[in-house]
Design a protein around this motif. Structure first.
Motif, PDB file in Angstrom:
ATOM      1  N   ARG A   1     -63.109  77.424  36.036  1.00  0.00           N
ATOM      2  CA  ARG A   1     -62.397  78.249  37.026  1.00  0.00           C
ATOM      3  C   ARG A   1     -63.141  79.544  37.319  1.00  0.00           C
TER       4      ARG A   1
ATOM      5  N   LEU B   1     -62.756  70.334  41.992  1.00  0.00           N
ATOM      6  CA  LEU B   1     -62.536  71.747  42.301  1.00  0.00           C
ATOM      7  C   LEU B   1     -62.479  71.893  43.815  1.00  0.00           C
TER       8      LEU B   1
ATOM      9  N   TYR C   1     -58.390  73.863  40.340  1.00  0.00           N
ATOM     10  CA  TYR C   1     -59.265  73.035  39.510  1.00  0.00           C
ATOM     11  C   TYR C   1     -58.410  71.948  38.875  1.00  0.00           C
TER      12      TYR C   1
END
Length: 458
Positions: A350, A230, A338
């Motif tokens: 997310r 991420l 992500y």
């Protein structure tokens, strides 16, 4: 009666003759225009091609200037204990603002020079959280000076670009990606919730013990598992907020303040006719209605100025806007993506950066929201048979823009907004281990210092 009938019979003939003459005149005009265009078309060509020619010329010069620039990626390792308030990070961004270089006509059109950007990035690679900056190589010393002056025990290391650790053709059969850009809900002069609302001033040498929004983000990023990534990215362009060509932040902020405090707008000039049109309007009104126009009542002077009539909430908004436009500002492009292997892809992850941005939102000031045009999601009904292809293109585009550090609609400025140094320090700063105790954040293990002066070396 016979004469009237004869006149009525002549009307169609007159109309027919007028129509014939009209079409004859129109044919002559069009014929002349066609012959003139065939003979003199080249005369208008420079005026038609001037704007595209200037655009491609500037593009060519910018590409030459861009090919001469070299960007580096540096990792910033935080110390164990951060004994500086968050305001220290505001001073760091004020130092980095010195990357701003005003352009003149020669630099723009001959040298192709434009304002270089830098990016601040928070990255979680399979649960290991790191802080990166990508900036022009020539500004490395400026970064080191700005950070070491406030965080002397931090470490700055030049590293390889972490984005090279994953395949560059995502999405594919093994990997998938989801992401979006963020924008401000209200105009940029409205500030977001800053660190002054999270922290109380503490004596230097004592770590702030208030709730730190970074702790929420770091704890969430440390929960990622194997094969998950991420990345959060903020691309920054220093702007001179008093220069209208670079930023309208001050002008827009002053207009909003004037509207909130209900200041009187200066009366427009009477124009070329000097107010005579109002006299004609009054005469026309009298002839139509038979009544003289009612004179407007002169505005009574208020005993109190408009500023004294503000509610406490309006006064707070005005103060916040004036404080924001008084500090150095950056043009910002914010996004997160992500990335994960398909067997490990967890869509709810997310929500982590979304909840992080929510911490800086208030109903009265400003707030972040996802930019729907950059959502990696398709909302169509009529072209449902193209949804999969469109979704693939959107995912590939947002990943390419992240890797190249480009805004969402480059070279268009859509989706960009302005944040000042205080707001950026709130979003990106270095929390100490007491505030963010997660072990997934690499920190400086030992303190380092220079050798004492006069130490013998032989």
């Amino acid at each position: 009666k016979a004469g009237i009938i004869q006149e009525h019979r002549m009307v169609p003939q007159i109309l027919f003759q007028f129509a014939e003459s009209f079409w004859d005149i129109l044919g002559l005009i069009l014929g002349f225009a066609l012959r003139f265009t065939i003979a003199w078309w080249w005369l208008f060509l420079p005026f038609i091609l001037l704007k595209p020619a200037l655009y491609f010329w500037l593009w060519w010069r910018n590409e030459i200037y861009a090919s001469q620039q070299r960007f580096i990626c540096v990792e910033i390792r935080m110390p164990q204990d951060v004994q500086k308030p968050v305001k220290a990070m505001e001073d760091v961004f004020s130092g980095l603002w010195q990357m701003h270089h005003p352009r003149n006509t020669r630099n723009k059109w001959i040298d192709g020079r434009y304002q270089l950007n830098f990016s601040i990035e928070i990255v979680s690679t399979e649960g290991v959280v790191r802080f990166y900056m990508r900036l022009p190589e020539g500004n490395l010393k400026l970064l080191e000076t700005s950070i070491y002056s406030h965080y002397p025990t931090a470490e700055i290391q030049i590293v390889d670009d972490y984005t090279k650790q994953i395949p560059q053709d995502i999405p594919n059969k093994e990997w998938d990606v989801w992401g979006t850009n963020y924008i401000l809900e209200k105009p940029s002069p409205y500030p977001i919730k800053t660190y002054s609302k999270f922290f109380e001033p503490s004596p230097e040498g004592e770590e702030e013990k208030r709730i730190d929004p970074m702790a929420h983000l770091i704890e969430g990023l440390s929960r990622l598992g194997k094969g998950e990534h991420l990345w959060m990215q903020f691309i920054l362009w220093p702007v001179l907020h008093t220069e209208p060509e670079e930023s309208t932040l001050v002008k827009d902020g002053n207009d909003i303040v004037a509207e909130l405090v209900r200041r009187k707008v200066p009366a427009k000039s009477a124009g070329i006719l000097g107010g005579v049109e109002k006299d004609f309007e009054a005469v026309g009104t009298t002839l139509v209605t038979g009544q003289a126009p009612i004179p407007t009542k002169a505005e009574e002077k208020d005993l109190f100025p408009p500023e004294m009539k503000l509610t406490p909430g309006e006064r707070e908004i005005v103060t916040a806007i004036e404080e924001k436009i008084s500090k150095y500002a950056f043009k910002v492009s914010a996004r997160f993506i992500y990335i994960a292997k398909r067997e490990n892809f967890f869509g709810a992850t997310r929500n982590l950066p979304m909840s992080y941005f929510t911490q800086f939102s208030t109903a009265t000031f400003n707030n972040f929201r996802p930019f729907k045009k950059t959502y990696t999601k398709v909302y169509t009904i009529l072209t449902w048979f193209l949804d999969r292809r469109r979704l693939f293109v959107m995912k590939r585009r947002i990943l390419r823009h992240y890797l190249m550090r480009l805004p969402a609609f480059f070279p268009n400025s859509q989706g960009l907004f302005f944040l000042n140094t205080e707001e950026l320090a709130t979003i990106f700063h270095f929390p100490g281990k007491m505030v963010a105790p997660s072990v997934s954040v690499p920190r400086v293990e030992s303190k380092k210092g220079e050798a004492p002066p006069g130490l013998p070396i032989e």
